[in-house]
Design an enzyme around this catalytic site. Structure first.
Site, PDB file in Angstrom:
ATOM      1  CG  ASN A  79      -4.584   9.006  28.796  1.00  0.00           C
ATOM      2  OD1 ASN A  79      -5.156   8.923  27.713  1.00  0.00           O
ATOM      3  ND2 ASN A  79      -5.235   8.995  29.939  1.00  0.00           N
ATOM      4  CG  ASP A  81      -7.980   8.063  27.173  1.00  0.00           C
ATOM      5  OD1 ASP A  81      -7.711   6.866  26.999  1.00  0.00           O
ATOM      6  OD2 ASP A  81      -8.288   8.541  28.276  1.00  0.00           O
ATOM      7  CG  HIS A  82      -6.301  13.493  23.576  1.00  0.00           C
ATOM      8  ND1 HIS A  82      -7.620  13.640  23.910  1.00  0.00           N
ATOM      9  CD2 HIS A  82      -5.638  14.403  24.307  1.00  0.00           C
ATOM     10  CE1 HIS A  82      -7.740  14.580  24.811  1.00  0.00           C
ATOM     11  NE2 HIS A  82      -6.551  15.072  25.082  1.00  0.00           N
ATOM     12  NE  ARG A  90     -14.456  13.411   9.288  1.00  0.00           N
ATOM     13  CZ  ARG A  90     -13.784  13.591   8.163  1.00  0.00           C
ATOM     14  NH1 ARG A  90     -13.379  12.563   7.458  1.00  0.00           N
ATOM     15  NH2 ARG A  90     -13.510  14.783   7.736  1.00  0.00           N
ATOM     16  CG  HIS A 115     -10.896   7.197  31.379  1.00  0.00           C
ATOM     17  ND1 HIS A 115     -11.094   8.462  31.868  1.00  0.00           N
ATOM     18  CD2 HIS A 115     -11.871   6.435  31.946  1.00  0.00           C
ATOM     19  CE1 HIS A 115     -12.135   8.470  32.676  1.00  0.00           C
ATOM     20  NE2 HIS A 115     -12.624   7.248  32.741  1.00  0.00           N
ATOM     21  NE  ARG A 117     -15.308  10.126  30.046  1.00  0.00           N
ATOM     22  CZ  ARG A 117     -14.849  11.031  30.906  1.00  0.00           C
ATOM     23  NH1 ARG A 117     -13.561  11.314  30.971  1.00  0.00           N
ATOM     24  NH2 ARG A 117     -15.664  11.677  31.699  1.00  0.00           N
ATOM     25  NE  ARG A 121     -16.726  11.700  27.039  1.00  0.00           N
ATOM     26  CZ  ARG A 121     -16.671  12.648  27.982  1.00  0.00           C
ATOM     27  NH1 ARG A 121     -15.684  13.495  28.003  1.00  0.00           N
ATOM     28  NH2 ARG A 121     -17.616  12.746  28.889  1.00  0.00           N
ATOM     29  CG  HIS A 122     -11.896   8.765  24.842  1.00  0.00           C
ATOM     30  ND1 HIS A 122     -11.725   7.751  25.732  1.00  0.00           N
ATOM     31  CD2 HIS A 122     -11.889   9.916  25.569  1.00  0.00           C
ATOM     32  CE1 HIS A 122     -11.610   8.246  26.952  1.00  0.00           C
ATOM     33  NE2 HIS A 122     -11.725   9.558  26.895  1.00  0.00           N
ATOM     34  CD  GLU A 142      -7.059   7.483  33.525  1.00  0.00           C
ATOM     35  OE1 GLU A 142      -8.081   8.125  33.245  1.00  0.00           O
ATOM     36  OE2 GLU A 142      -5.926   7.880  33.275  1.00  0.00           O
ATOM     37  CB  THR A 172     -10.323  15.710  30.580  1.00  0.00           C
ATOM     38  OG1 THR A 172      -9.393  14.734  31.047  1.00  0.00           O
ATOM     39  CG2 THR A 172      -9.989  17.047  31.222  1.00  0.00           C
ATOM     40  CB  THR A 173     -10.412  12.825  34.953  1.00  0.00           C
ATOM     41  OG1 THR A 173     -10.436  11.774  33.999  1.00  0.00           O
ATOM     42  CG2 THR A 173     -10.800  12.316  36.315  1.00  0.00           C
ATOM     43  CD  GLU A 223      -2.623   9.089  37.626  1.00  0.00           C
ATOM     44  OE1 GLU A 223      -2.813   7.895  37.322  1.00  0.00           O
ATOM     45  OE2 GLU A 223      -2.792  10.035  36.830  1.00  0.00           O
ATOM     46  CG  HIS A 262      -5.530  15.683  34.835  1.00  0.00           C
ATOM     47  ND1 HIS A 262      -5.861  16.891  34.314  1.00  0.00           N
ATOM     48  CD2 HIS A 262      -6.521  14.827  34.471  1.00  0.00           C
ATOM     49  CE1 HIS A 262      -7.014  16.788  33.685  1.00  0.00           C
ATOM     50  NE2 HIS A 262      -7.433  15.533  33.755  1.00  0.00           N
ATOM     51  N   GLY A 263      -2.572  17.204  33.150  1.00  0.00           N
ATOM     52  CA  GLY A 263      -2.137  18.568  32.824  1.00  0.00           C
ATOM     53  C   GLY A 263      -0.629  18.739  32.724  1.00  0.00           C
ATOM     54  N   GLY A 284      -0.859  12.490  28.708  1.00  0.00           N
ATOM     55  CA  GLY A 284      -1.566  12.230  27.454  1.00  0.00           C
ATOM     56  C   GLY A 284      -1.588  13.412  26.515  1.00  0.00           C
ATOM     57  CG  HIS A 285      -4.023  17.665  25.824  1.00  0.00           C
ATOM     58  ND1 HIS A 285      -5.207  17.611  25.141  1.00  0.00           N
ATOM     59  CD2 HIS A 285      -3.450  18.841  25.490  1.00  0.00           C
ATOM     60  CE1 HIS A 285      -5.359  18.707  24.437  1.00  0.00           C
ATOM     61  NE2 HIS A 285      -4.301  19.476  24.631  1.00  0.00           N
TER      62      HIS A 285
HETATM   63  N1  PXP Z   1      -4.197  10.671  34.830  1.00  0.00           N
HETATM   64  C1  PXP Z   1      -5.552  10.589  34.875  1.00  0.00           C
HETATM   65  C2  PXP Z   1      -6.181   9.892  36.024  1.00  0.00           C
HETATM   66  C3  PXP Z   1      -6.331  11.118  33.841  1.00  0.00           C
HETATM   67  O1  PXP Z   1      -7.677  11.018  33.894  1.00  0.00           O
HETATM   68  C4  PXP Z   1      -5.692  11.734  32.749  1.00  0.00           C
HETATM   69  C5  PXP Z   1      -6.498  12.304  31.618  1.00  0.00           C
HETATM   70  O2  PXP Z   1      -7.275  11.359  31.015  1.00  0.00           O
HETATM   71  C6  PXP Z   1      -4.287  11.790  32.743  1.00  0.00           C
HETATM   72  C7  PXP Z   1      -3.563  11.272  33.800  1.00  0.00           C
HETATM   73  C8  PXP Z   1      -3.534  12.431  31.627  1.00  0.00           C
HETATM   74  O3  PXP Z   1      -3.790  13.802  31.639  1.00  0.00           O
HETATM   75  P1  PXP Z   1      -3.324  14.702  30.424  1.00  0.00           P
HETATM   76  O4  PXP Z   1      -4.046  14.237  29.203  1.00  0.00           O
HETATM   77  O5  PXP Z   1      -3.711  16.078  30.848  1.00  0.00           O
HETATM   78  O6  PXP Z   1      -1.842  14.524  30.293  1.00  0.00           O
END
Ligand code: PXP
Length: 312
Positions: A79, A81-82, A90, A115, A117, A121-122, A142, A172-173, A223, A262-263, A284-285
Site C-alpha cells: 500500500n 498511500d503514505h 507540501r 486507496h 479517498r 487527502r493522499h 481500495e 486511516t481505515t 480482506e 492493516h497494522g 503499507g505503513h
Molecule cells: N488494507 C486496508 C483495507 C487498508 O485500508 C490499509 C491501510 O490503508 C491496509 C491494508 C494497510 O495497512 P497498514 O498501512 O497498516 O499496513
C-alpha cells in the site's frame, strides 16, 4: 534440532532449503509452531522427509515441499498511500507514488494497492490513472462503495477493487465494512464491478456473520482486518490470531478467497503469513516507514556531497 532461542536458525534453514548445493539441515523449529498453531500440512511433509533415512529420498521430498510451499505462500501487496501523504503535505510533485511503485515491484511486490479517498487527502485521480498504465504486477484499488468511486473503477479497470468503509474524520481505515447492515447497497456495487469483470474484495472484521453476508452480496474475496491482532496485548494476541485463522478456514469453506491486512509489521507478520489459505497480505505503513530508515543515511550523504562539491 537447533535451539528454540535462536530465531536465525529458522532463517538459515530456509536459505539452505532453497540452495541445492547447501548441506541438508532440518528446520529447528517450524514457523507455525512459533505461532502456536497446530502442525500445517507442510510441517507434516517436512517431518516425513526428515524421518527418511535415504538422502536421495530426502532431497526429492524437500524439492516437492519447496514447490508446494511456493504455491501456498501468501503474496505481498504494497500500500503506497503514505508516499502520497508526504507529497500532499507540501502539495508538490515529490515523492511520486507512481515512480516509486516501480521500485516496490523491483523489490518483490506482487501487487500495488492505493486507496482513492473521497477527500483525496493522499492518492489523486492522476496517480490511479498513471498507475493503471505503469504497474506491471497487479493494481488493487481500495475505495468506498459510492457511485463516484464505482464510476472511476469502471473507467480504470483495476485488477481488483477492495471495498472499505470510509469516514472523513478517521486517520486511516478504522474497522471493517459492515456488510450485514449494508447488504443491498453492497450487492449492487459488487454486481456493477463484477459485470466489468473486476474481482471485488470486501475489507471485513474476522466475524462469521460478515463472512456469510459477503457471500450473499456476491463477493469472491474478503480482506480480513488484522488491526485488532496487531494492536492486541501479549495476553490477547493469540485469541485475535485464532479469530483470523478460524475466519480464514471458514471463508474458504464458504468459497471465499482470503487476503488480510492493516497494522501488520516486521514483528507480527509471520503468524499471519503462516495461516493456511491466506493468499495476499496488504501492507503499507511499516514498509514505507522502514524505507525511510534504510534510505535516510544515503539521502543525507548525497546532499552532503552536493554541498561540499557544488557544480560551479
Ligand atoms: N488494507 C486496508 C483495507 C487498508 O485500508 C490499509 C491501510 O490503508 C491496509 C491494508 C494497510 O495497512 P497498514 O498501512 O497498516 O499496513
Amino acid at each position: 534440532m537447533g535451539s528454540k532461542k535462536d530465531p536465525h536458525q529458522d532463517i538459515n534453514w530456509f536459505h539452505a532449503w532453497r540452495d541445492p548445493t547447501a548441506p541438508l539441515v532440518w528446520p529447528p523449529i517450524s514457523k507455525t509452531y512459533l505461532c502456536n498453531s497446530s502442525f500445517s500440512s507442510i510441517d507434516w511433509a517436512v517431518s516425513l522427509a526428515s524421518n527418511s533415512k535415504n538422502a536421495t529420498t530426502q532431497v526429492k521430498l524437500l524439492n516437492k515441499i519447496q514447490i508446494e510451499y511456493t504455491l501456498v505462500m501468501a503474496s505481498l501487496g504494497i500500500n503506497i498511500d503514505h508516499i502520497a501523504n508526504i507529497r500532499e503535505a507540501r502539495r508538490t510533485i515529490e515523492p511520486d507514488p507512481v515512480q516509486l511503485a516501480f521500485l516496490a515491484e523491483i523489490g518483490g511486490a506482487d501487487g500495488i494497492t492505493v486507496h482513492l479517498r473521497e477527500d483525496r487527502r493522499h492518492i489523486q485521480d492522476r496517480d490511479v490513472r498513471l498507475l493503471r498504465e505503469t504497474v506491471k504486477s497487479r493494481l488493487n484499488l481500495e475505495m468506498a462503495a459510492t457511485s463516484e468511486m464505482v464510476g472511476i473503477a469502471l473507467e480504470i479497470i483495476p485488477d481488483m477493487v477492495t471495498l472499505v468503509p470510509e469516514k472523513r474524520e478517521e486517520i486511516t481505515t478504522e474497522g471493517g465494512l459492515d456488510v450485514v447492515a449494508n447488504e443491498s447497497q453492497l450487492q449492487l456495487v459488487v454486481k456493477q464491478l463484477n459485470q466489468a469483470e473486476i474481482p471485488v474484495s470486501l475489507f471485513i472484521d474476522p466475524i462469521q456473520k460478515q463472512l456469510e453476508a459477503s457471500v450473499r452480496v456476491g463477493a469472491k474475496w474478503v480482506e480480513l482486518h488484522t488491526g485488532n491482532y496487531a494492536e492486541a496485548s501479549e495476553k490477547t494476541k493469540l485469541k485475535e490470531l485464532a479469530r483470523i485463522k478460524e475466519s480464514t478456514a471458514m471463508a474458504r469453506t464458504l468459497g471465499l478467497r482470503v487476503n488480510a491486512g492493516h497494522g501488520l509489521t516486521y514483528h507480527n507478520v509471520e503468524c499471519i503469513a503462516a495461516i493456511e489459505g491466506m493468499e495476499e497480505l496488504n501492507i503499507g505503513h511499516t514498509i514505507i516507514s522502514r524505507s525511510i530508515a534504510v534510505g535516510l543515511k544515503e539521502a543525507v550523504q548525497e546532499m552532503r556531497n552536493l554541498i561540499k562539491n557544488p557544480r560551479r
